[in-house]
Each structure stands twice: as structure tokens, then as C-alpha cells.
Design a protein around this motif. Sequence first.
Motif, short mmCIF file in Angstrom:
data_model
loop_
_atom_site.label_atom_id
_atom_site.label_comp_id
_atom_site.label_asym_id
_atom_site.label_seq_id
_atom_site.Cartn_x
_atom_site.Cartn_y
_atom_site.Cartn_z
N UNK A 10 -20.48 45.31 26.23
CA UNK A 10 -21.88 45.44 26.66
C UNK A 10 -22.23 46.89 26.97
N UNK A 11 -21.34 47.59 27.66
CA UNK A 11 -21.60 49.02 27.91
C UNK A 11 -21.69 49.79 26.60
N UNK A 12 -20.87 49.41 25.62
CA UNK A 12 -20.95 50.05 24.31
C UNK A 12 -22.29 49.82 23.65
N UNK A 13 -22.82 48.61 23.78
CA UNK A 13 -24.14 48.31 23.21
C UNK A 13 -25.22 49.11 23.91
N UNK A 14 -25.15 49.18 25.25
CA UNK A 14 -26.14 49.96 26.00
C UNK A 14 -26.07 51.43 25.59
N UNK A 15 -24.86 51.96 25.44
CA UNK A 15 -24.71 53.37 25.04
C UNK A 15 -25.29 53.62 23.65
N UNK A 54 -32.08 33.83 35.87
CA UNK A 54 -33.12 34.09 36.86
C UNK A 54 -32.58 34.94 38.00
N UNK A 55 -31.38 34.61 38.47
CA UNK A 55 -30.76 35.33 39.58
C UNK A 55 -30.50 36.78 39.22
N UNK A 56 -29.93 37.01 38.04
CA UNK A 56 -29.67 38.39 37.61
C UNK A 56 -30.96 39.19 37.50
N UNK A 98 -23.20 41.44 39.42
CA UNK A 98 -22.88 42.73 40.03
C UNK A 98 -22.96 43.90 39.06
N UNK A 99 -23.27 43.65 37.80
CA UNK A 99 -23.25 44.70 36.78
C UNK A 99 -24.29 45.78 37.06
N UNK A 100 -23.89 47.03 36.82
CA UNK A 100 -24.82 48.14 36.90
C UNK A 100 -25.69 48.22 35.67
N UNK A 101 -26.71 49.06 35.67
CA UNK A 101 -27.62 49.16 34.52
C UNK A 101 -26.91 49.46 33.20
N UNK A 143 -32.88 46.25 42.64
CA UNK A 143 -31.91 47.32 42.82
C UNK A 143 -30.48 46.87 42.78
N UNK A 144 -30.25 45.61 42.42
CA UNK A 144 -28.89 45.11 42.29
C UNK A 144 -28.26 44.65 43.58
N UNK A 145 -29.04 44.58 44.66
CA UNK A 145 -28.50 44.21 45.96
C UNK A 145 -28.49 42.68 46.11
N UNK A 146 -27.30 42.08 46.12
CA UNK A 146 -27.18 40.64 46.27
C UNK A 146 -26.03 40.33 47.23
#
Length: 332
Positions: free
Chosen positions: A219-224, A299-301, A244-247, A308-311
Motif C-alpha cells: 500500500x505504501x508503494x502504491x501511495x508513493x 466507516x471507522x477508518x 492506525x495507518x498513517x497517510x 487526524x487519525x486519533x482513535x
Amino acid sequence: MSDGLLDRYDALLFDLDGTVYRGGQALPAAAEVVDRAHAAGVVVRFVTNNASRAPETVAEHLRGMAVRADAAEVSTSAQAAAAVLRGRLAPGDHVLVLGTDALADEVTAVGLTPVRGFSADVKGVCQGLSPKMTWEDLAEGALAIRAGAFWVACNVDRTLPTDRGLLPGNGSLVHALRVATDQEPEVAGKPATPLMDQSIRSAGAARPLVVGDRLDTDIEGAVSAGVDSLLVLTGVATAADLLAAGPHERPTYVAADLTAFDRPADELVIRARPGWAVTVDGGRVTITGDGDPLDLLRTLCAACWAAGGDARALHPDPAAAAALTTLGFRIG
């Protein structure tokens, strides 16, 4: 009715272990999805960070599980690493290969000369995983790198999934040379872009979709690379990992497995889905509703990422608690 994933994309870039198969067993719908992609004119590429096997060997393994594949459809980090070296070195230059004979063959294929020991003629180091790697091999690599050789790592995966559990991956051995040389390699495999770019070029794709099970590579490879991705929960990543994944690790779609190709693509997008309501207030996440647990995850993600990713604290009603437990979350 929404179109499906095969209608939206002109190429599928599949990860292998944890996505298409686990060990020697194809995962649900893998063979069928590959067949349907071919029938629809969608190009298929099997994109693997494993640098130890030749493309034909990978294709044979897939065919043994009834998954249609040929060597031309396989893109490996060994090929990507060899291409990176070709771009930096002169034809015929000596490259110290720390890896299998299959990796050495890829170095030869781009017009460079693989060697197994350090000398003043060594201009590059190509490091990929081999179960026969020794201290002596790493020592030769350290000498070459300290002497100024251009160092390429096929990948930096810290672990290697096996039937026995997680074993040291190429990244663990790369780290040993980092410590020994105070140098950093150029990385060819996912999540770095050389392997992903090579796969997209090979497929001739304008709208590729990356399909994988790991956030930190697929997934990070796809984002990059700036392309869409589908995370399947058949391998490494869990629902809690996704939340918990970052952007830099967030996929476009999430699904339980490859049977998702039977569903409208819009139903797989990570966004608010019918049946569930999520509010986020200072780290407190209130969840109510009922329905498909994966729709709750989408929905949760979407809600937590937008906040801001705070859960830090999930507060589900009874139906939501049951759905989260199904997804592997620990509640209470």
C-alpha cells in the motif's frame, strides 16, 4: 449499479504471498480473478519483493496452484535492482551479488558482470535474500561498500513469512551492513518506487490497481507511485493496523479477500457506509449502528483519518462491539 474493479482499471498489480496464495495454497477467488482479468483485457502483473526466485520459477509456482501465469507477467525486486544498477554503472562493470543465482542472472541480463568476492574492480553491490547467506558474504559486501561501490538492496522487508512463522528477511541483513558500513543502500523493492514503476511500465498501464496485504510495502508503494490500491485482509495487515495507518499507508479500498472483485467498486471504498455512524471527539470514538463489519471498518477508518487519525478510545454500542470483535479488535 456501480462498476466493478475490473471496469475501472487497465492493470492489476498483485502481491503474492498473503494476497494470491499462502504457502502452497491459492487464496479464495485468486485463480478466478486472474482469469476474469485476462478475459476482460485487464493486464495482470505479479509484483514481488522476493528476489530469490527467477520469474519462471514464480510463474511455475502459481500455475501449480491453478493460477494462470507466465514469466513475462512476473515483476521481481531482483529485476528492479538490476535495472537501478544498470542506470548507474557502465556496461560490463563488476557487481558483487549477495543473493541467489537468480539474482546474479538478473545482473547478467542487464549487461553487468556478477561476482561473489570483493576486489578493486567491484563497482556495485546488489543485495537480496538468500537462505545460504553467510558472514563471509556480508564481509565481502562490507568491504565493497566501504570502498565506494554503489549499493542496491532488492528490498528491506525485516521479516519473511513462512509456514514456521516469521524469519529474518532481507531488511534484517541489510541492516547488518548499514551498521557495519555507516552507509545507506538505494532500495529497489516496495515501498520504494523502482519495482512499482517497472511493473506499471511493463503492463503499459494508465490506470493500474495495486492489490496487496501489507501496508508498509504494497500500500505504501502504491501511495508513493500515486496509484490506487486494494488492501485484502488475508495476510499481514489487520483491521486494527489499517485503522492506525498513517497517510502514506492508506489504501483506496479494503476487502476481506479477492472475492471483492464480485462486488461494485464503490462498496469497497474507505468512506462512510450505510448502517453505521461514527463520531470522533478528542480521541473518543463513538460507534453505533448495525450491518456488515467491513462496512463498519470502512466507516471507522474514514472518520478517524479525517479527524487526524486519533482513535485512542473506541466506544461501540453492542452491535458495533460484536462487529469489531469479528474484525479482530479487542473491546473492553
